[in-house]
Scaffold this active site. Structure first.
Site, PDB file in Angstrom:
ATOM      1  N   SER A 112       3.831  -4.375   2.160  1.00  0.00           N
ATOM      2  CA  SER A 112       4.133  -3.176   2.925  1.00  0.00           C
ATOM      3  C   SER A 112       5.001  -3.530   4.129  1.00  0.00           C
ATOM      4  O   SER A 112       6.109  -4.024   3.965  1.00  0.00           O
ATOM      5  CB  SER A 112       2.844  -2.461   3.328  1.00  0.00           C
ATOM      6  OG  SER A 112       3.072  -1.074   3.446  1.00  0.00           O
ATOM      7  N   LYS A 152      -0.388   3.745  -3.362  1.00  0.00           N
ATOM      8  CA  LYS A 152      -0.694   3.440  -1.961  1.00  0.00           C
ATOM      9  C   LYS A 152      -2.153   3.763  -1.694  1.00  0.00           C
ATOM     10  O   LYS A 152      -2.516   4.875  -1.295  1.00  0.00           O
ATOM     11  CB  LYS A 152       0.217   4.232  -1.027  1.00  0.00           C
ATOM     12  CG  LYS A 152       0.243   3.663   0.392  1.00  0.00           C
ATOM     13  CD  LYS A 152       0.836   2.273   0.406  1.00  0.00           C
ATOM     14  CE  LYS A 152       0.874   1.673   1.799  1.00  0.00           C
ATOM     15  NZ  LYS A 152       1.356   0.294   1.805  1.00  0.00           N
TER      16      LYS A 152
END
Length: 587
Positions: free
Chosen positions: A386, A190
């Site tokens: 996401s 991430k």
């Protein structure tokens, strides 16, 4: 007394000007609105000009002004309006071929591929496609490579060099400025917050970027190789050595067919159509032809409908607009589709890097309610990552382009902090509280261990919920989801292999599956969202907002203005985020 008179006269003048300006806007809108739908005339023996020199969005948008309906707008220059026009041109006897002329296309790779696929289908009609450019950008050439004949200016240039992207890092900048971002994240891939923590790209981040750039390049090479009959290995050599950088090299590398000036290109078109050199070539722009096509398709009658709902832009908590996805407009659109008996199925077209975790969950809930009543199929565009994947994961079927960027199943939270800057400026913040945790967070104090622990707890909770949503939606074990999660991004091709996507294809395939699931063959498409506007509010804000953006753009230039917007966007995000790792421009 004289002073007061002058002040009053000035105020009266300003008020009178505002009233006249407002009435003028209304009058102009009335005149424009009363003219009916735009009428576009297509002449016999015409060439369709595919010049895409405007920003291309999946959805051009429908705008409604509740109190001023004559200002309503239903634009027809979106990606799928253009594709509809290309498809319609196949059987339009007045259109003899397509000219791709000095494009400078402003679209994502997946959007470009969708256009390219439509052009390939157009060629099956037996009509010609030709292309010309003074300068071929890499994306322009990818689109133009479908042409029967590719022209290039003798002094022209071609950009064919492979893909690249650039990431800025702000760790040192934060230390020097005294303003930093407090970061809590979950997922080793991430990387949205990595620029605030490091000065260099991490190995994990470089690994995933290399993987998906390589996948995108492979797809582009494959398509060009097939159209131009050039081996993929040879295409790599051409890219590595820049063997198409000018017209002479491009022709010797078989990347183009002819070196010519633009007037010679036009004469070639005239010859193909049997038009004399001294006569004018009949052409129609893709923008005008898309309006014409929309009008023709509108005449077709069918009681069955498929709702096509666009989720385009960053996901925000709020209403949303043409540039962002809010749970307000999305929930209203899904509810409308759910409750309208004429609508038999829903296709959700996602082109979003994600954003607010809460808004993503609220949209997910509306999709969950909708799929209990009607089939819901997802079509992914340039990016559905996401939060963009969060709102896709519970659909009955997920379709992605090979070049779609998806996944990025990870979570992060950021909070701006200016303690160091405040100390340098001689500012000290003092708090008075009644309870231990009354201060959730202070912009002027370092984050405490307890505050960090609470935020991390929230991040982990959302990550667990996110992976559970994916597991339930995709029929997978949650641990298996976590194995391909950790914030890692995948191309559509890779996502099919790991189970995040069902099949590769475009919006046409998603519509096909939606129709089959609903048990219908013929249907019309109802597009959503419909954006509601308040003219009075817009007029109040117009002067300051527009002037500020214009001034910044002019002073900073486009490149620096883009960086400014990105930094501003990062600092304004609230709550926990499900966002694509970076603002990415593939070059």
């Amino acid at each position: 007394m004289e002073f007061i008179k002058r002040v009053l006269s000035t105020l009266t003048g300003i008020i009178l000007f505002c009233v006249l300006f407002f009435l003028g806007i209304i009058f102009l809108g009335f005149i424009l609105g009363s003219g009916g739908d735009d009428v576009v005339i297509v002449k016999d023996n015409s060439v369709l000009e595919l010049t895409l020199d405007f920003p291309i969005k999946d959805y051009a948008g429908k705008t409604e002004f509740a109190e001023y309906p004559f200002l309503n707008e239903d634009a027809k220059n979106g990606l799928f309006n253009i594709i509809d026009a290309i498809n319609y041109a196949e059987t339009d006897n007045k259109i003899k071929g397509i000219s791709i002329d000095n494009n400078f296309i402003s679209a994502g790779i997946s959007q470009t591929k969708a256009l390219r696929d439509a052009l390939l289908k157009f060629k099956e009609s037996g009509k010609f496609i030709v292309a010309y450019a003074d300068i071929y950008t890499q994306k322009d050439y990818y689109l133009s490579s479908v042409a029967d004949t590719i022209y290039m200016n003798p002094a022209g240039m071609m950009e064919f060099k492979g893909l690249s992207t650039e990431q800025l890092y702000f760790k040192d900048f934060q230390e020097k400025s005294g303003v930093k971002m407090e970061v809590v994240r979950f997922g080793k891939y991430k990387s949205a917050v990595e620029p605030f923590l490091e000065n260099e790209m991490s190995d994990n981040n470089r690994e995933q970027i290399t993987a998906y750039l390589s996948s995108l390049w492979s797809e582009i090479k494959h398509d060009i190789s097939k159209s131009r009959s050039i081996d993929e290995t040879r295409l790599n050599i051409i890219a590595d050595s820049l063997l198409a950088r000018n017209a002479t090299l491009a022709k010797s590398s078989k990347m183009i067919d002819r070196i010519a000036y633009h007037d010679e290109y036009i004469n070639g078109l005239k010859f193909a159509l049997g038009v004399e050199k001294d006569k004018k070539l009949k052409t129609i722009s893709i923008a005008d032809y898309a309006i014409h096509t929309a009008g023709e398709l509108k005449l077709k009658s069918n009681k069955n409908r498929i709702a096509l709902i666009y989720a385009e832009g960053e996901i925000i908590y709020g209403e949303g607009d043409e540039n962002s996805v809010g749970q307000g407009t999305m929930s209203a659109s899904l509810k409308k589709a759910r409750e309208d008996d004429k609508i038999k199925a829903v296709v959700l077209r996602i082109n979003s890097p994600g954003g607010s975790a809460l808004a993503s969950e609220l949209i997910w809930r509306e999709i969950e309610l909708t799929k209990k009543v009607k089939p819901v199929v997802v079509s992914m565009g340039n990016v559905a990552a996401s939060g963009g994947y969060y709102i896709a994961c519970n659909a009955d079927k997920i379709i992605a382009e090979p070049t779609t960027i998806t996944g990025s199943i990870g979570v992060f939270g950021t909070l701006p902090n200016a303690k160091v800057l405040a100390e340098r400026m001689g500012i000290n913040a003092e708090q008075v509280v009644t309870n231990k945790n009354a201060v959730t967070y202070s912009f002027f104090e370092d984050m405490t261990e307890d505050q960090h622990a609470f935020i991390k707890e929230g991040v982990i909770d959302i990550y667990e919920l996110f992976t559970k949503r994916v597991a339930d939606g995709r029929g997978m074990n949650q641990d298996d989801v976590k194995a391909i999660a950790q914030g890692r991004v995948w191309t559509g091709t890779a996502a099919v292999k790991n189970g995040l996507v069902d099949e590769l294809g475009g919006l046409d395939l998603a519509l096909k599956y939606a129709a089959e699931s609903a048990g219908i063959e013929e249907y019309k498409i109802n597009e959503f969202p419909i954006f509601k506007k308040d003219l009075d509010k817009m007029l109040q804000e117009f002067g300051l907002v527009k002037a500020k953006e214009t001034i910044l753009r002019e002073e900073l230039g486009e490149a620096q203005y883009s960086i400014y917007k990105e930094v501003k966007s990062r600092t304004q995000r609230k709550g926990i985020q499900l966002l694509f790792p970076y603002s990415l421009e593939v070059k």
